[in-house]
Scaffold this active site. Sequence first.
Site, PDB file in Angstrom:
ATOM      1  CG  HIS A 141      11.181   1.536   4.266  1.00  0.00           C
ATOM      2  ND1 HIS A 141      11.721   2.061   3.114  1.00  0.00           N
ATOM      3  CD2 HIS A 141      10.049   2.261   4.516  1.00  0.00           C
ATOM      4  CE1 HIS A 141      10.956   3.066   2.691  1.00  0.00           C
ATOM      5  NE2 HIS A 141       9.942   3.203   3.529  1.00  0.00           N
ATOM      6  CG  ASP A 196       2.482   3.219  -1.602  1.00  0.00           C
ATOM      7  OD1 ASP A 196       1.453   3.651  -2.137  1.00  0.00           O
ATOM      8  OD2 ASP A 196       3.055   3.802  -0.654  1.00  0.00           O
ATOM      9  CD  GLN A 204       6.909  10.393   0.248  1.00  0.00           C
ATOM     10  OE1 GLN A 204       7.186   9.733  -0.746  1.00  0.00           O
ATOM     11  NE2 GLN A 204       6.986   9.895   1.477  1.00  0.00           N
ATOM     12  CD  GLU A 229      14.508   1.483   1.666  1.00  0.00           C
ATOM     13  OE1 GLU A 229      13.402   1.347   1.099  1.00  0.00           O
ATOM     14  OE2 GLU A 229      14.858   0.835   2.650  1.00  0.00           O
ATOM     15  NE  ARG A 283      14.271  11.520  10.839  1.00  0.00           N
ATOM     16  CZ  ARG A 283      13.436  10.755  10.123  1.00  0.00           C
ATOM     17  NH1 ARG A 283      12.662  11.303   9.215  1.00  0.00           N
ATOM     18  NH2 ARG A 283      13.364   9.453  10.343  1.00  0.00           N
ATOM     19  CD  GLU A 293       3.957  -0.325   0.834  1.00  0.00           C
ATOM     20  OE1 GLU A 293       2.893  -0.529   1.453  1.00  0.00           O
ATOM     21  OE2 GLU A 293       4.471   0.799   0.693  1.00  0.00           O
ATOM     22  NE  ARG A 329      10.641   7.166  -2.689  1.00  0.00           N
ATOM     23  CZ  ARG A 329       9.967   6.404  -1.822  1.00  0.00           C
ATOM     24  NH1 ARG A 329       9.225   6.942  -0.874  1.00  0.00           N
ATOM     25  NH2 ARG A 329      10.016   5.104  -1.922  1.00  0.00           N
ATOM     26  CD  GLU A 380       7.226   3.404  -0.583  1.00  0.00           C
ATOM     27  OE1 GLU A 380       6.070   3.169  -0.186  1.00  0.00           O
ATOM     28  OE2 GLU A 380       7.977   4.231  -0.044  1.00  0.00           O
ATOM     29  CB  THR A 422      -1.698   2.232  -4.672  1.00  0.00           C
ATOM     30  OG1 THR A 422      -1.441   3.514  -4.097  1.00  0.00           O
ATOM     31  CG2 THR A 422      -1.118   1.145  -3.786  1.00  0.00           C
ATOM     32  CG  ASP A 462       1.616   2.639   2.701  1.00  0.00           C
ATOM     33  OD1 ASP A 462       1.821   1.409   2.765  1.00  0.00           O
ATOM     34  OD2 ASP A 462       2.415   3.432   2.173  1.00  0.00           O
ATOM     35  CE  LYS A 498       4.505   7.225  -0.026  1.00  0.00           C
ATOM     36  NZ  LYS A 498       5.259   5.947  -0.082  1.00  0.00           N
ATOM     37  CB  THR A 549       9.125   0.177   1.659  1.00  0.00           C
ATOM     38  OG1 THR A 549       8.429   1.227   1.020  1.00  0.00           O
ATOM     39  CG2 THR A 549      10.207  -0.360   0.749  1.00  0.00           C
TER      40      THR A 549
END
Lengths: 374, 374
Positions: B101, B201, B208, B325, B110, B169, B205, B167, B225, B94, B221, B311
């Site tokens: 993203h 995917d 993770q 998001e 952050r 993808e 969260r 996600e 999938t 992945d 994850k 993503t």
Amino acid sequence: MSLAYGVFARRGEAPRVGARRGDRVLDLAALAAAGRLGALPERVFARADLNAFMAAGRKAWRECGERLADIDEGGIALAEVELLLPIAVADYVDFFSSLEHARNAGRMFRPDAEPLPPNWRHLPIGYHGRAGTVVVSGTPVTRPSGQAKEPDAAAPVFGPSRRLDFELELGFVIGAPSRLGEPVPAERATEHVFGVVLVNDWSARDIQAWESRPLGPFLGKSFATSVGAWVVPLDALEPYKVPAPPQEPEPLPYLREEPWAYDVELEIELQGQVVSRTSARNLYWSVAQQIAHLTINGASLRTGDLLASGTVSGPEKRSRGSLLELSWNGSDPLELADGSTRTFLLDGDEVVLRGATADGAVALGEVRGRVLPA
Amino acid sequence: MSLAYGVFARRGEAPRVGARRGDRVLDLAALAAAGRLGALPERVFARADLNAFMAAGRKAWRECGERLADIDEGGIALAEVELLLPIAVADYVDFFSSLEHARNAGRMFRPDAEPLPPNWRHLPIGYHGRAGTVVVSGTPVTRPSGQAKEPDAAAPVFGPSRRLDFELELGFVIGAPSRLGEPVPAERATEHVFGVVLVNDWSARDIQAWESRPLGPFLGKSFATSVGAWVVPLDALEPYKVPAPPQEPEPLPYLREEPWAYDVELEIELQGQVVSRTSARNLYWSVAQQIAHLTINGASLRTGDLLASGTVSGPEKRSRGSLLELSWNGSDPLELADGSTRTFLLDGDEVVLRGATADGAVALGEVRGRVLPA
């Protein structure tokens, strides 16, 4: 010496499953064809990997082992055969289960912080590695090229890795699969494990350092992972289970069990010289806890999954399981008997990992690899 | 509608490879047995995955496509068959190749730092996922349980994920393998790609966030999938290659090529309502660059490797590819037409991802999944 299974080929012949017997190998396809291995048919062994045998389950593994114990043929000399990768690797998971290794990594790379990551004592940290580049002992390992960035450099540079390393690990191979959506409890986890192999998880520390944030190791590990040619049935290690120190804090219920480990002695030979001796009893998380964790989200196990322990390091300097730790990230070069020193691996260096119980009754054999230039 | 390959089974019959034709499927094993698919024998298609066909290489893929174009049979109604996972996944990688993203993730997690990780513009960041839990469109996804820790909590707690996400993808499937030790240059990389599938995917969260330092995503994850049932040959997308903005800074030589992307429109439907529309042209790193990177350390490609883009998010709010998001980590709930809101997925929610070129000539189909309670 203990029972162990592998895959071999005689020149010009198709690969087949064999059992190690001293310096000889028994042809299990031939024995099965002659009806000497119980209910297991020839086709389970007349193939290039152990997976069909591993999928047959513990009852079949035990029956096969009992039949083999009654067979007194010598088999084929190992000198006449090529040993191949014993398993078709499904998913490869690498854990991080040695407390000393995790602490050493923290001390080197985060000197101003708590050495252990905050999650370390709560769960057996792991990540998926590249199954397609698992190779058998004896396969040369070419020094990988890639991107690396010095801390004070503005941009990365491309070139052969300058910090190539080995990692001494124990690998557990899944035989009996589990179902998607059905976590495997810790107390039943080892029922799924076919056996144990030695693992050298080659690592390019400079590539790894630059690529790993935020999604973890990738090319710094994926160029090669060497495994031993012989898989020892897990049953053989049952008498070598030893109690381990209490886990503090006590883990969440799904990971809770009386702490234990396998008392298997491990050593690292570099250029013909033993540079480290340690033991699998130094592992904090057991394979049962690793499996309980891996499946707690509903993920399934497949025949051929390889679960590696992560680098096995002990508390003493010469019981560390990687050159990174043995040379303290290059700051304290390892001195070899020939007067040379090592911070990381040089082209031409040969690394041999070995494992056996102290009484010699269970031998994991060796995993050997020489570094070729980029 | 464009050519696409999948694997199907009629009730009580063995799975085989098929080609999509509107709402019908052609049985390629039967066509090959009748000598109507050129040199490819029946056994390539009379099996439960596309891998033997994918391993045959681009010349064989093209010949098969040309033969199929000349066949005017209708095939079997899709309503009469079950669609199965089309590929036996070798390694699943992945990537993290959407600039928007990656920036969104940085801004959320952050907020006081530069949004993009320092390595992001220098290499296509990626990691290995769990190949064994890739499932076909339509498979329900059970909410995973695991450990999570609130930022101000002293210890983690165990329970069903409270931040389950999708996600969106694009996945590229490797057909022709490469050799260990031989990097695949970017300009030849797409020769190895058989085709394209949609990928969801699924991500937990909270799991993770707690597990990912320092080795990356794992159980957050690995529970599932989802991929589409139809793989569209890469050739079909060749006319939809579009130039992409320059990459700044210019990447290292092994990654350098004229920037390009596939102009494939993508959308996300949640509970019957389209909540996001974006395009694969928003991807910063191309699949050719991903393959050049993946193999630059000598790692080999295998038939069945699945390379997902990461993503796909666009610059507008309603072009983001994850609920993380779209709801800005839960702080700005998504409003649905029925008056309900979503921060993360609820039990019973159905997510459908779709992809097609704007002219409708190439259709990737859909990947569908409903969330079952833990």
